[in-house]
Write an enzyme that holds these catalytic residues in place. Structure first.
Site, PDB file in Angstrom:
ATOM      1  N   LYS A 110       0.821  -1.211   0.000  1.00 17.19           N
ATOM      2  CA  LYS A 110       0.000   0.000   0.000  1.00 17.19           C
ATOM      3  C   LYS A 110       0.862   1.271   0.000  1.00 17.19           C
ATOM      4  O   LYS A 110       0.441   2.311  -0.478  1.00 17.19           O
ATOM      5  CB  LYS A 110      -0.931   0.031   1.216  1.00 17.19           C
ATOM      6  CG  LYS A 110      -1.850  -1.167   1.372  1.00 17.19           C
ATOM      7  CD  LYS A 110      -2.823  -1.308   0.216  1.00 17.19           C
ATOM      8  CE  LYS A 110      -3.959  -2.268   0.525  1.00 17.19           C
ATOM      9  NZ  LYS A 110      -3.537  -3.664   0.587  1.00 17.19           N
TER      10      LYS A 110
HETATM   11  C1  LIG Z   1      -4.210  -4.825   0.200  1.00 21.90           C
HETATM   12  C2  LIG Z   1      -3.389  -6.044   0.163  1.00 21.90           C
HETATM   13  C3  LIG Z   1      -3.643  -7.061  -0.766  1.00 21.90           C
HETATM   14  C4  LIG Z   1      -4.803  -6.998  -1.730  1.00 21.90           C
HETATM   15  O1  LIG Z   1      -4.615  -5.991  -2.710  1.00 21.90           O
HETATM   16  P1  LIG Z   1      -5.864  -5.471  -3.547  1.00 21.90           P
HETATM   17  O2  LIG Z   1      -5.325  -4.348  -4.360  1.00 21.90           O
HETATM   18  O3  LIG Z   1      -6.876  -5.013  -2.539  1.00 21.90           O
HETATM   19  O4  LIG Z   1      -6.363  -6.595  -4.361  1.00 21.90           O
HETATM   20  C5  LIG Z   1      -2.817  -8.154  -0.786  1.00 21.90           C
HETATM   21  N1  LIG Z   1      -1.790  -8.272   0.092  1.00 21.90           N
HETATM   22  C6  LIG Z   1      -1.525  -7.326   0.994  1.00 21.90           C
HETATM   23  C7  LIG Z   1      -0.402  -7.530   1.947  1.00 21.90           C
HETATM   24  C8  LIG Z   1      -2.296  -6.173   1.053  1.00 21.90           C
HETATM   25  O5  LIG Z   1      -2.012  -5.230   1.956  1.00 21.90           O
END
Ligand SMILES: *Cc1c(COP(=O)(O)O)cnc(C)c1O
Length: 494
Positions: A110
């Site tokens: 993120k």
């Molecule tokens: C948010 C997240 C995901 C999923 O990603 P999306 O874009 O919501 O599909 C997978 N792994 C981790 C560690 C995340 O923080």
């Protein structure tokens, strides 16, 4: 480049306006009117830094930003908050390339988008003469919350309120959030799951009365969730980057197709890979990996999206999601950029929890392959990869890695493959260490951190060191039905 709504024909706004609004008034998401093609040849891109590639990608989408504005946002985002100058390095293990997207401030992918979003947003506010304070409302399944809090902490003219499922995140994830500093940061645990949090936030965005009250008090909402186009586009960058780095290192030849595997929840990360493919990056299959909440796997198998099922808490909590918001953008595209068709399906999802795409739309889905991993598969993958190579991956990455192994067995596809490695194993230490050896089960959270460091030969990240002794600064809890009241109380709007 104009931005359109996925739910109403005729909406057409600038990138900066779409970033400010987050979600359109009709509940639709903003999409670029077309997916642009990369202008610079791969050979040339392969010699560029992450920041330079970021500029080459983002300038095609954020066309109302000046060169100076965009480069300024990029340079403020991708700096020494990241613990490597490569920003997103590739690690090879067992024949696959793990694209490590967790070298930012909060050690999950993120950070790749949320370290730039605050700068895109404040620049957008200036460009549009917005005088109101911007209130970021965010629902998190664990990682977005902390990354958004870190990004917006003490950013002038903004406040940020994060809702997380009180019993649905890892101990480290919770500690990271409730120790967040910054006078403009608020963290609320809800009695409910991530979908409840996300639905509550979306409701507030669509609450006209609440918006009037906000406006009267010189405030307006925006979103840091992956529905914001200002999050999606920065994520396209690392798919371009990983392709040209593989090319630069002569792991692939120019134009050679690769596969990409993405551990998926809200469908933002894999949608960014789809955009990269449509910009001209030679990606063959987009492999969508789910955990036991395998609503997307079923969708790719049948063309029917059905959220009416038991919600499971798993060891990959950031993927514990039954309503994948960004899938709406894909639905819109595979319907031939048809807002009316998309709206019909989304209305059906709202009313019944189910929709089914047409055969015509299914034909446009052939780029995607769905797969899923059970809790047992996930733990086994962490264990086996560690035993075979010494490389330790987190639970989310393990879901993807396990799905890839099954895909290769079933399809005998030997293309070079990039796995999106979405979190540091330090963020999910307990599940990771238990997968490696049950004997760790009796240890405390930070004891496990030290054990993981010994075993993986990776230094404990600063993000973890920082929370070891940090005081708890947030203890708000509310019911899922009280989110609006909580926001009003935080903003002093009663
Ligand atoms: C948010 C997240 C995901 C999923 O990603 P999306 O874009 O919501 O599909 C997978 N792994 C981790 C560690 C995340 O923080």
């Amino acid at each position: 480049m104009k931005y359109l709504s996925t739910r109403t024909k005729g909406v057409s706004i600038e990138a900066s306006e779409a970033i400010l609004k987050g979600l359109n008034d009709d509940g639709g998401l903003f999409v670029p009117e077309m997916i642009p093609t990369l202008e610079v040849p791969f050979e040339e891109l392969s010699k560029m830094s992450y920041q330079e590639i970021a500029y080459e990608v983002m300038k095609l989408y954020f066309t109302d930003f000046t060169e100076g504005e965009l480069k300024d946002c990029i340079n403020k985002a991708y700096d020494d908050k990241f613990d490597t100058p490569f920003i997103a390095p590739l690690a090879e293990a067992c024949g696959a390339y793990y694209l490590e997207l967790f070298h930012g401030a909060t050690i999950a992918f993120k950070d790749m988008a949320l370290s730039i979003l605050p700068h895109l947003l404040t620049t957008s506010a200036k460009k549009n003469n917005v005088k109101n304070d911007i209130v970021i409302l965010t629902a998190t399944s664990g990682d977005t919350g902390k990354a958004a809090l870190a990004g917006f902490s003490d950013v002038k003219g903004t406040k940020i309120i994060v809702f997380y499922p009180k019993n649905g995140v890892s101990p480290i994830q919770e500690k990271q959030m409730i120790t967040q500093k910054g006078d403009n940061t608020y963290v609320v645990g809800i009695h409910g799951n991530f979908d409840d949090a996300q639905t509550g936030v979306k409701k507030m965005f669509n609450d006209q009365e609440l918006q009037k009250i906000m406006n009267a008090n010189n405030m307006q909402f925006s979103s840091a969730n992956s529905i914001n186009i200002g999050r999606l586009i920065p994520q396209v960058v690392y798919y371009v980057y990983s392709y040209v780095k593989l090319l630069g290192e002569e792991k692939i030849s120019n134009g050679e197709k690769i596969n990409v595997v993405v551990p998926t929840g809200n469908f933002g990360n894999i949608l960014a890979a789809y955009y990269a493919k449509n910009m001209g990056v030679p990606i063959d299959k987009l492999i969508c990996a789910s955990n036991e909440n395998k609503v997307l796997f079923d969708f790719f198998m049948t063309g029917k999206y059905d959220r009416n099922r038991e919600f499971k808490l798993t060891s990959s909590p950031s993927m514990d999601i039954l309503i994948s918001s960004n899938l709406e953008r894909l639905i819109y595209h595979i319907a031939g950029n048809d807002a009316l068709k998309n709206k019909e399906l989304m209305d059906s999802l709202n009313a019944t929890g189910v929709y089914e795409i047409t055969d015509e739309m299914k034909k446009n889905l052939t780029d995607f392959v769905g797969g899923y991993a059970t809790e047992e598969d996930t733990a086994k993958e962490i264990h086996d990869l560690y035993e075979d190579t010494g490389y330790v991956i987190d639970t989310h990455t393990a879901v993807a890695s396990s799905v890839l192994k099954k895909y290769i067995l079933d399809n005998e596809d030997d293309k070079v493959t990039v796995i999106a490695s979405t979190a540091s194993p330090y963020k999910f230490t307990r599940s990771v260490m238990n997968a490696i050896d049950q004997k760790y089960d009796s240890m405390g959270d930070f004891e496990l951190v030290d054990e993981l460091s010994k075993l993986s030969n990776v230094e404990v990240p600063k993000a973890i060191e920082d929370i070891r002794t940090a005081p708890v600064l947030h203890d708000r809890i509310c019911d899922k039905s009280e989110m609006k009241e909580t926001v009003m109380s935080i903003l002093g709007l009663e």
